[in-house]
Structures are given as C-alpha cells and as structure tokens.
Design a protein around this motif. Structure first.
Motif, mmCIF file in Angstrom:
data_model
loop_
_atom_site.group_PDB
_atom_site.id
_atom_site.type_symbol
_atom_site.label_atom_id
_atom_site.label_comp_id
_atom_site.label_asym_id
_atom_site.label_seq_id
_atom_site.Cartn_x
_atom_site.Cartn_y
_atom_site.Cartn_z
ATOM 1 N N THR A 64 0.750 -1.171 -0.061
ATOM 2 C CA THR A 64 0.031 -0.093 0.128
ATOM 3 C C THR A 64 0.669 1.294 -0.061
ATOM 4 O OG1 THR A 64 -0.165 -0.120 2.302
ATOM 5 C CG2 THR A 64 -1.864 -1.064 1.020
ATOM 6 N N SER A 65 2.086 0.916 0.407
ATOM 7 C CA SER A 65 2.608 2.261 0.730
ATOM 8 C C SER A 65 3.734 2.572 -0.476
ATOM 9 C CB SER A 65 3.817 2.596 2.006
ATOM 10 O OG SER A 65 4.688 1.375 2.031
ATOM 11 N N ASP A 66 4.099 1.629 -1.199
ATOM 12 C CA ASP A 66 4.949 1.866 -2.235
ATOM 13 C C ASP A 66 4.227 1.838 -3.694
ATOM 14 O OD1 ASP A 66 7.350 1.260 -4.500
ATOM 15 O OD2 ASP A 66 8.484 0.929 -2.754
ATOM 16 N N SER A 67 4.478 2.836 -4.469
ATOM 17 C CA SER A 67 3.728 2.909 -5.620
ATOM 18 C C SER A 67 4.469 2.029 -6.854
ATOM 19 C CB SER A 67 3.886 4.456 -6.238
ATOM 20 O OG SER A 67 5.348 4.730 -6.444
ATOM 21 N N HIS A 68 5.533 1.411 -6.491
ATOM 22 C CA HIS A 68 6.022 0.399 -7.677
ATOM 23 C C HIS A 68 5.157 -0.873 -7.471
ATOM 24 C CE1 HIS A 68 9.455 3.201 -6.935
ATOM 25 N NE2 HIS A 68 9.779 2.995 -8.206
ATOM 26 N N LEU A 69 4.409 -0.886 -6.413
ATOM 27 C CA LEU A 69 3.702 -2.191 -6.104
ATOM 28 C C LEU A 69 2.277 -2.003 -6.367
ATOM 29 C CD1 LEU A 69 5.461 -3.608 -2.970
ATOM 30 C CD2 LEU A 69 6.024 -4.053 -5.373
ATOM 31 N N HIS A 70 1.864 -1.001 -7.166
ATOM 32 C CA HIS A 70 0.555 -0.808 -7.339
ATOM 33 C C HIS A 70 0.059 -1.261 -8.564
ATOM 34 C CE1 HIS A 70 0.204 3.039 -4.325
ATOM 35 N NE2 HIS A 70 0.447 1.720 -3.843
ATOM 36 N N ASN A 71 0.186 -2.791 -8.806
ATOM 37 C CA ASN A 71 -0.382 -3.511 -9.958
ATOM 38 C C ASN A 71 -1.200 -4.765 -9.424
ATOM 39 O OD1 ASN A 71 1.510 -5.927 -9.438
ATOM 40 N ND2 ASN A 71 3.138 -4.292 -9.617
ATOM 41 N N PRO A 72 -1.865 -5.326 -10.348
ATOM 42 C CA PRO A 72 -2.647 -6.582 -9.988
ATOM 43 C C PRO A 72 -2.214 -7.528 -9.041
ATOM 44 C CG PRO A 72 -3.055 -5.967 -12.281
ATOM 45 C CD PRO A 72 -1.802 -5.279 -11.687
ATOM 46 N N MET A 73 -0.755 -8.112 -9.374
ATOM 47 C CA MET A 73 -0.191 -9.134 -8.437
ATOM 48 C C MET A 73 -0.121 -8.778 -7.084
ATOM 49 S SD MET A 73 3.782 -10.592 -9.326
ATOM 50 C CE MET A 73 4.345 -11.789 -8.169
ATOM 51 N N TYR A 74 0.337 -7.611 -7.007
ATOM 52 C CA TYR A 74 0.576 -7.190 -5.319
ATOM 53 C C TYR A 74 -0.657 -6.773 -4.793
ATOM 54 C CZ TYR A 74 5.295 -7.600 -6.727
ATOM 55 O OH TYR A 74 6.644 -8.025 -7.024
ATOM 56 N N PHE A 75 -1.642 -6.477 -5.671
ATOM 57 C CA PHE A 75 -3.171 -6.200 -5.106
ATOM 58 C C PHE A 75 -3.632 -7.455 -4.544
ATOM 59 C CE2 PHE A 75 -7.894 -6.273 -6.112
ATOM 60 C CZ PHE A 75 -8.235 -5.341 -5.153
ATOM 61 N N PHE A 76 -3.700 -8.398 -5.371
ATOM 62 C CA PHE A 76 -4.254 -9.782 -4.786
ATOM 63 C C PHE A 76 -3.111 -10.106 -3.669
ATOM 64 C CE2 PHE A 76 -5.462 -10.329 -9.228
ATOM 65 C CZ PHE A 76 -6.709 -9.983 -9.044
ATOM 66 N N LEU A 77 -1.943 -9.900 -3.815
ATOM 67 C CA LEU A 77 -0.962 -10.418 -2.600
ATOM 68 C C LEU A 77 -1.554 -9.983 -1.348
ATOM 69 C CD1 LEU A 77 1.256 -11.923 -1.446
ATOM 70 C CD2 LEU A 77 2.900 -10.124 -2.346
ATOM 71 N N SER A 78 -1.879 -8.512 -1.395
ATOM 72 C CA SER A 78 -2.073 -7.784 -0.183
ATOM 73 C C SER A 78 -3.374 -8.318 0.304
ATOM 74 C CB SER A 78 -2.084 -6.333 -0.257
ATOM 75 O OG SER A 78 -3.286 -6.057 -1.279
ATOM 76 N N ASN A 308 11.273 -12.335 -3.551
ATOM 77 C CA ASN A 308 10.626 -11.415 -4.541
ATOM 78 C C ASN A 308 11.460 -10.085 -4.278
ATOM 79 O OD1 ASN A 308 8.872 -9.137 -5.396
ATOM 80 N ND2 ASN A 308 7.519 -11.011 -5.904
ATOM 81 N N ARG A 309 12.028 -9.723 -5.256
ATOM 82 C CA ARG A 309 12.967 -8.546 -5.448
ATOM 83 C C ARG A 309 12.336 -7.219 -5.213
ATOM 84 N NH1 ARG A 309 17.207 -9.099 -10.403
ATOM 85 N NH2 ARG A 309 18.368 -11.035 -9.524
ATOM 86 N N ASP A 310 10.981 -7.260 -5.715
ATOM 87 C CA ASP A 310 10.205 -6.097 -5.511
ATOM 88 C C ASP A 310 9.621 -5.834 -4.092
ATOM 89 O OD1 ASP A 310 10.257 -5.624 -8.278
ATOM 90 O OD2 ASP A 310 8.472 -6.644 -8.692
ATOM 91 N N ILE A 311 9.198 -6.814 -3.461
ATOM 92 C CA ILE A 311 9.000 -6.788 -2.074
ATOM 93 C C ILE A 311 10.099 -6.484 -1.061
ATOM 94 C CG2 ILE A 311 7.815 -8.325 -0.013
ATOM 95 C CD1 ILE A 311 5.689 -7.520 -1.904
ATOM 96 N N LYS A 312 11.010 -6.926 -1.296
ATOM 97 C CA LYS A 312 12.467 -6.683 -0.610
ATOM 98 C C LYS A 312 12.687 -5.304 -0.731
ATOM 99 C CE LYS A 312 14.966 -10.271 -1.782
ATOM 100 N NZ LYS A 312 16.008 -11.125 -2.001
ATOM 101 N N SER A 313 12.890 -4.790 -1.859
ATOM 102 C CA SER A 313 13.029 -3.341 -2.293
ATOM 103 C C SER A 313 11.982 -2.389 -1.504
ATOM 104 C CB SER A 313 13.225 -3.036 -3.831
ATOM 105 O OG SER A 313 14.093 -3.897 -4.269
ATOM 106 N N ALA A 314 10.838 -2.669 -1.721
ATOM 107 C CA ALA A 314 9.609 -2.021 -0.997
ATOM 108 C C ALA A 314 9.795 -1.923 0.642
ATOM 109 C CB ALA A 314 8.374 -2.585 -1.376
ATOM 110 N N LEU A 315 10.194 -3.060 1.175
ATOM 111 C CA LEU A 315 10.374 -3.202 2.678
ATOM 112 C C LEU A 315 11.644 -2.269 2.798
ATOM 113 C CD1 LEU A 315 9.627 -6.840 3.169
ATOM 114 C CD2 LEU A 315 8.146 -4.746 3.910
ATOM 115 N N TRP A 316 12.473 -2.340 2.130
ATOM 116 C CA TRP A 316 13.961 -1.488 2.525
ATOM 117 C C TRP A 316 13.495 -0.174 2.478
ATOM 118 C CZ3 TRP A 316 17.947 -1.712 4.939
ATOM 119 C CH2 TRP A 316 19.168 -0.556 4.596
ATOM 120 N N ARG A 317 12.666 0.459 1.379
ATOM 121 C CA ARG A 317 12.537 1.627 0.981
ATOM 122 C C ARG A 317 11.585 2.250 2.420
ATOM 123 N NH1 ARG A 317 12.342 0.300 -4.644
ATOM 124 N NH2 ARG A 317 10.095 -0.036 -4.298
#
Length: 323
Positions: A64-78, A308-317
């Motif tokens: 929810t906090s990272d705009s890079h993850l605002h796509n269908p895959m991570y919407f379903f994941l959340s 998942n690199r995207d999740i790790k990067s988002a958590l780091w940010r």
C-alpha cells in the motif's frame, strides 16, 4: 442448556431422543495432555501467531505504501495477506487461550462462529490463489494485453467474487449444521471446530449433508485447482517457446513465489484430509491440520519477501522512510 456429556456412540431412538439434552457446548481435542508441554506449546503458538500477523502486515504495508507495487499481482497479494491474518486468527487465539486456562470447551454458538470464519477465510485463500494464477497466466501468455485485461475493475471483481463465494460456502455449511438435532458425541476430533469432524457427529444421514460434503466440497476444491493447473499448463507451454534460457528463467521466476504458496496451501490441506481418511488416529490428524491452519499463513510472507525482489526493495524503502 446443560453441559452433560453425550457419548452414545450410536444414534438415539425416538424415546431416547426425547430425553436427550440440547447440546450447549462441544469439547475440543488437546494436542497434548502432558502438563510440562503446556508452557512450551503456549509460547510456541503465541510466537507463531505474532510472526504471522506481523509478517502479513508488513506485506500489506509494503504494497500500500510503495507506488511501484500498485499493480494486480501485489493487489491480490495484499488481499491474501489480510485473509491469512484472519484465517489464523480464527483458530490460534482460541487454542492459546485453551492452553492457558486448561479448558477445551467451546459453546455451540462459538463453535458455529469459528467454523464459519474458518470456511470463509480458507475459501478466500483458495480463490485468491486462483486469481493470482490467472494474473500470472495473462502476464506471461498475453503480455501485450496485460494492462488492458487485468484492469482495476476486473481485479476488484475477482476479489469480490472470492468474498461472495466464501460467504456462500460458509452459509451452506451453517444451514446444514443448524439442521442437526442430535449429536452422538460432543468431542470434536480436532483442536478447532473443523467442519468435517463436526458434520460426522450427526446422528442421521441427511441429503443436505451429503450435498455439502460431496458436491459443494468438490466444487470449491476442483474449480480452483483446475483453473490453477490450466493456467500453469499454458504458462509452461508459453515459456517453452522462449528461445533464450535467461528469458525462460526470467519468465518463470515471476511465478516462483505464487507456485510455492500454491504447493504449500494445497499440498498440506490435501495431505491432511487424505491422511484423515487413511489414519484412524484423530490426534495425528489434529497435529497434521496445524500445517495448513498455522504453518502455511506464517510461511507465506517469507515466501513472497525472500523470493521477490520488488517486495524486498519496497520493505527496504519503507524502513528508510520510517527511520
């Protein structure tokens, strides 16, 4: 209402049925009767519950906090993470409380409520994993049309269908249990109000119970698995046509986390019910059911964060912004 224990091991005749008390509560199975193990079990399940809740909350916050993850895959994941939090919260807090108080009793209403919540969120997990499989199918097999097909309206519709299907499954089970008048025992052979052991306590074979246990169970089991298997069949067929090895690896790596979560969820749940049909030990079945009711929701955040690199990067940010 009375708390008298019913243990006829047979169904009552008409005369006995008139003298039987109305069941006011059930008695859940204990994982261990050893007093020395109770503090260990209490600490272990409390730790697993906290880790599960915090891990899934981190996934939700990252998405929810990272705009890079605002796509269908991570919407379903959340949504899957939220469902996992609710899923484990239907069983583990009650079990922790029972270990602390040394009580295994649960009221009739409480049992019905726990069974309803369990079915809702177990079914939601299954339906959301199915939606995620379809998302991966579109992303790999139809990449040029991905944003058009997987638009926000379709994603919201798939989540809504998951919720409605879960509510339908739960209410059908509730209607069947409410029709049960007499139970041959009030000892449930699991540490929570599992629908299967609860329905097996019915004294009489009812047509509605047969419909629930066979037709409804088969539909909500076969439909999601069929969609997932078909999606991955098409995905593997598409990946085979990719000329380069690096391209194949890159395409399939986007499915790695989801495939691991699917194998964990369906592998453990199917294993439990197949094992319960083969094994005559309720204790072993209760211990095995911990795999998909406790371990699976706990491991999903690790699967999606470590692979998942995207999740790790988002958590780091997210951590840097928090600091």
């Amino acid at each position: 209402m009375t708390q008298q224990r019913i243990n006829l091991n047979r169904c009552p005749n008409n005369t006995e049925a008139q003298n039987l008390p109305v069941v006011s509560q059930f008695h859940l199975m204990s994982l261990s009767e050893d007093p020395e193990l109770q503090p260990i079990l209490f600490g272990l399940f409390l730790l697993m519950y906290v880790v599960t809740v915090l891990g899934n909350l981190l996934i939700i916050l990252a998405v929810t906090s990272d705009s890079h993850l605002h796509n269908p895959m991570y919407f379903f994941l959340s949504n899957l993470s939220w469902s996992d939090i609710c899923f484990i919260s239907t069983t583990v807090p009650k079990m922790i409380w029972d270990i602390q108080t040394q009580s295994r009793d649960i009221s009739y209403v409480g049992c019905l409520t726990q069974m309803s919540m369990f079915i809702i969120f177990a079914c939601m997990d299954s339906m959301l994993l199915t939606a995620m499989a379809y998302d991966r199918f579109v992303a790999i097999c139809h990449p040029l049309h991905y944003t058009t097909i997987m638009n926000p309206h379709l994603c919201a519709f798939l989540v809504l269908i998951s919720v409605l299907a879960s509510l339908l499954d739960s209410q059908v089970h509730n209607l069947v249990v409410l029709q049960i008048t007499y139970f041959k025992d009030i000892q449930i052979s699991n540490y929570f109000c599992d629908p299967s052991p609860l329905l097996n306590l019915d004294c009489y074979e009812m047509f509605s119970k047969i419909i629930v246990t066979h037709f409804i169970g088969a539909f909500f089991g076969i439909f999601p698995t069929s969609v997932i298997l078909f999606s991955y069949y098409k995905i593997i067929s598409s990946i085979k046509r990719v000329p380069s090895t690096s391209g194949k690896y890159k395409a399939f790596s986007t499915c790695g986390s989801h495939l691991s979560a699917v194998c964990l969820f369906y592998g453990t749940s199917v294993g439990v019910y197949v094992g319960s049909a083969v094994s005559n030990s309720p204790k072993n079945c209760a211990v095995a059911s911990l795999m998909y009711t406790v371990v699976t929701p706990m491991l999903n955040p690790f699967i999606y964060s470590l692979r998942n690199r995207d999740i790790k990067s988002a958590l780091w940010r997210f951590q840097k912004r928090t600091i």
